[in-house]
Design a protein around this motif. Sequence first.
Motif, PDB file in Angstrom:
ATOM      1  N   PRO A 151       0.815  -1.217   0.000  1.00 50.85           N
ATOM      2  CA  PRO A 151       0.000   0.000   0.000  1.00 50.85           C
ATOM      3  C   PRO A 151       0.845   1.263   0.000  1.00 50.85           C
ATOM      4  CG  PRO A 151      -0.853  -1.621   1.539  1.00 50.85           C
ATOM      5  CD  PRO A 151       0.469  -2.135   1.078  1.00 50.85           C
ATOM      6  N   PRO A 152       0.515   2.221  -0.894  1.00 55.74           N
ATOM      7  CA  PRO A 152      -0.679   2.296  -1.729  1.00 55.74           C
ATOM      8  C   PRO A 152      -0.485   1.747  -3.148  1.00 55.74           C
ATOM      9  CG  PRO A 152       0.455   4.379  -1.802  1.00 55.74           C
ATOM     10  CD  PRO A 152       1.284   3.484  -0.914  1.00 55.74           C
ATOM     11  N   LEU A 153       0.474   0.878  -3.367  1.00 54.90           N
ATOM     12  CA  LEU A 153       0.809   0.413  -4.707  1.00 54.90           C
ATOM     13  C   LEU A 153       0.593  -1.084  -4.864  1.00 54.90           C
ATOM     14  CD1 LEU A 153       4.243   2.255  -5.129  1.00 54.90           C
ATOM     15  CD2 LEU A 153       2.045   2.988  -6.085  1.00 54.90           C
ATOM     16  N   GLY A 154       0.363  -1.491  -6.094  1.00 51.15           N
ATOM     17  CA  GLY A 154       0.522  -2.867  -6.500  1.00 51.15           C
ATOM     18  C   GLY A 154       1.797  -2.934  -7.317  1.00 51.15           C
ATOM     19  N   ILE A 155       2.731  -3.776  -6.920  1.00 50.21           N
ATOM     20  CA  ILE A 155       4.050  -3.813  -7.559  1.00 50.21           C
ATOM     21  C   ILE A 155       4.205  -5.120  -8.317  1.00 50.21           C
ATOM     22  CG2 ILE A 155       6.543  -3.805  -7.153  1.00 50.21           C
ATOM     23  CD1 ILE A 155       6.033  -2.005  -4.744  1.00 50.21           C
ATOM     24  N   ASP A 156       4.438  -5.010  -9.619  1.00 51.46           N
ATOM     25  CA  ASP A 156       4.577  -6.176 -10.482  1.00 51.46           C
ATOM     26  C   ASP A 156       6.047  -6.518 -10.669  1.00 51.46           C
ATOM     27  OD1 ASP A 156       1.850  -6.394 -10.802  1.00 51.46           O
ATOM     28  OD2 ASP A 156       1.801  -5.225 -12.659  1.00 51.46           O
ATOM     29  N   VAL A 157       6.396  -7.735 -10.304  1.00 51.13           N
ATOM     30  CA  VAL A 157       7.752  -8.261 -10.459  1.00 51.13           C
ATOM     31  C   VAL A 157       7.693  -9.297 -11.574  1.00 51.13           C
ATOM     32  CG1 VAL A 157       9.678  -9.401  -9.321  1.00 51.13           C
ATOM     33  CG2 VAL A 157       8.183  -7.874  -8.004  1.00 51.13           C
ATOM     34  N   PHE A 158       8.285  -8.976 -12.710  1.00 49.62           N
ATOM     35  CA  PHE A 158       8.145  -9.812 -13.896  1.00 49.62           C
ATOM     36  C   PHE A 158       9.164 -10.943 -13.867  1.00 49.62           C
ATOM     37  CE2 PHE A 158       6.167  -5.842 -14.904  1.00 49.62           C
ATOM     38  CZ  PHE A 158       5.114  -6.167 -15.731  1.00 49.62           C
ATOM     39  N   ASP A 159       8.819 -12.018 -14.573  1.00 52.37           N
ATOM     40  CA  ASP A 159       9.752 -13.132 -14.686  1.00 52.37           C
ATOM     41  C   ASP A 159       9.922 -13.495 -16.159  1.00 52.37           C
ATOM     42  OD1 ASP A 159       7.381 -14.502 -15.267  1.00 52.37           O
ATOM     43  OD2 ASP A 159       7.262 -15.413 -13.292  1.00 52.37           O
ATOM     44  N   GLY A 160      10.492 -14.664 -16.415  1.00 51.31           N
ATOM     45  CA  GLY A 160      10.727 -15.061 -17.797  1.00 51.31           C
ATOM     46  C   GLY A 160      11.688 -14.120 -18.478  1.00 51.31           C
ATOM     47  N   ARG A 161      11.383 -13.753 -19.707  1.00 51.96           N
ATOM     48  CA  ARG A 161      12.293 -12.909 -20.484  1.00 51.96           C
ATOM     49  C   ARG A 161      12.378 -11.487 -19.943  1.00 51.96           C
ATOM     50  NH1 ARG A 161       7.498 -12.940 -22.971  1.00 51.96           N
ATOM     51  NH2 ARG A 161       6.691 -11.007 -23.880  1.00 51.96           N
ATOM     52  N   LEU A 162      11.430 -11.091 -19.077  1.00 49.62           N
ATOM     53  CA  LEU A 162      11.443  -9.738 -18.503  1.00 49.62           C
ATOM     54  C   LEU A 162      11.915  -9.737 -17.057  1.00 49.62           C
ATOM     55  CD1 LEU A 162       8.148  -8.212 -19.968  1.00 49.62           C
ATOM     56  CD2 LEU A 162      10.445  -8.271 -20.949  1.00 49.62           C
ATOM     57  N   LEU A 163      12.597 -10.800 -16.645  1.00 51.78           N
ATOM     58  CA  LEU A 163      13.113 -10.890 -15.289  1.00 51.78           C
ATOM     59  C   LEU A 163      13.981  -9.671 -14.965  1.00 51.78           C
ATOM     60  CD1 LEU A 163      13.381 -12.719 -12.765  1.00 51.78           C
ATOM     61  CD2 LEU A 163      15.482 -13.628 -13.811  1.00 51.78           C
ATOM     62  N   GLY A 164      13.697  -9.036 -13.842  1.00 51.26           N
ATOM     63  CA  GLY A 164      14.422  -7.832 -13.439  1.00 51.26           C
ATOM     64  C   GLY A 164      13.606  -6.562 -13.582  1.00 51.26           C
ATOM     65  N   LEU A 165      12.507  -6.614 -14.358  1.00 52.41           N
ATOM     66  CA  LEU A 165      11.637  -5.446 -14.498  1.00 52.41           C
ATOM     67  C   LEU A 165      10.684  -5.394 -13.309  1.00 52.41           C
ATOM     68  CD1 LEU A 165      10.491  -3.062 -16.160  1.00 52.41           C
ATOM     69  CD2 LEU A 165       8.989  -4.731 -17.302  1.00 52.41           C
ATOM     70  N   VAL A 166      10.623  -4.233 -12.646  1.00 57.10           N
ATOM     71  CA  VAL A 166       9.728  -4.022 -11.502  1.00 57.10           C
ATOM     72  C   VAL A 166       8.921  -2.760 -11.789  1.00 57.10           C
ATOM     73  CG1 VAL A 166       9.542  -3.753  -9.008  1.00 57.10           C
ATOM     74  CG2 VAL A 166      11.461  -5.047  -9.981  1.00 57.10           C
ATOM     75  N   LEU A 167       7.602  -2.918 -11.838  1.00 57.83           N
ATOM     76  CA  LEU A 167       6.714  -1.836 -12.253  1.00 57.83           C
ATOM     77  C   LEU A 167       5.606  -1.683 -11.220  1.00 57.83           C
ATOM     78  CD1 LEU A 167       6.172   0.096 -14.710  1.00 57.83           C
ATOM     79  CD2 LEU A 167       4.709  -1.727 -15.637  1.00 57.83           C
TER      80      LEU A 167
END
Length: 211
Positions: free
Chosen positions: A140-156
């Motif tokens: 809170p107050p965010l939803g944080i997306d931690v990507f995997d696969g070919r986008l591993l390391g991207l945090v949005l």
Amino acid sequence: MGAQDIEGRHGGASHAAAPGTGTGSGAGPGAGSVGGSRYARVERERRFLLARVPAPGAVTCARLITDRYVDGTRLRLRHVERIDTGECAHKLTQKTPAPPGTTGAVQGLITNMYLSGEEYSLLLDALPGRELTKTRLSVPPLGIDVFDGRLLGLVLAEAEFETTEDAETFVPPAGCLAEVTDDPRFTGGSLAHAERSQVRGWLADYGLELA
């Protein structure tokens, strides 16, 4: 910021209709040229790039999300699973973008249809598309997306809002390094089709690296 939706994003009260309600918000204050309807609601969202995954102690809930962006359409088929309980939800979403030239938090219209597990499986077999997988952390107050696969390391990070005024006055927490609300490259549909080398270049535009 208010309630948390089934996908772990935080924002105001304007969220997708729960299964069986069949309603959405109408055009409201701050909607600009984008007006809701009985079934579609105005999507107000701001997005931010983060350099790292948040500390475990800050996370209130974690969900595994698999999205399929259906070829040639504006449709997204989504599977959500809570990591702690195993509870699953499925839905089919249509996103209609805001008119060209629109900037700011108003992203367009979004319509959700909640599905049973059987309905989801049937559509998954029938609808071709590109998939995107990630873990959504509720911080809170965010939803944080931690990507995997070919986008591993991207945090949005994403935050949703009931009104445009709420979105405009929102102060992002520390750790939000760059806002990408108006950068279409960091939307789900774009990321589903992006290669790792492309995303690395997009992050470089903001002075960030893909770990």
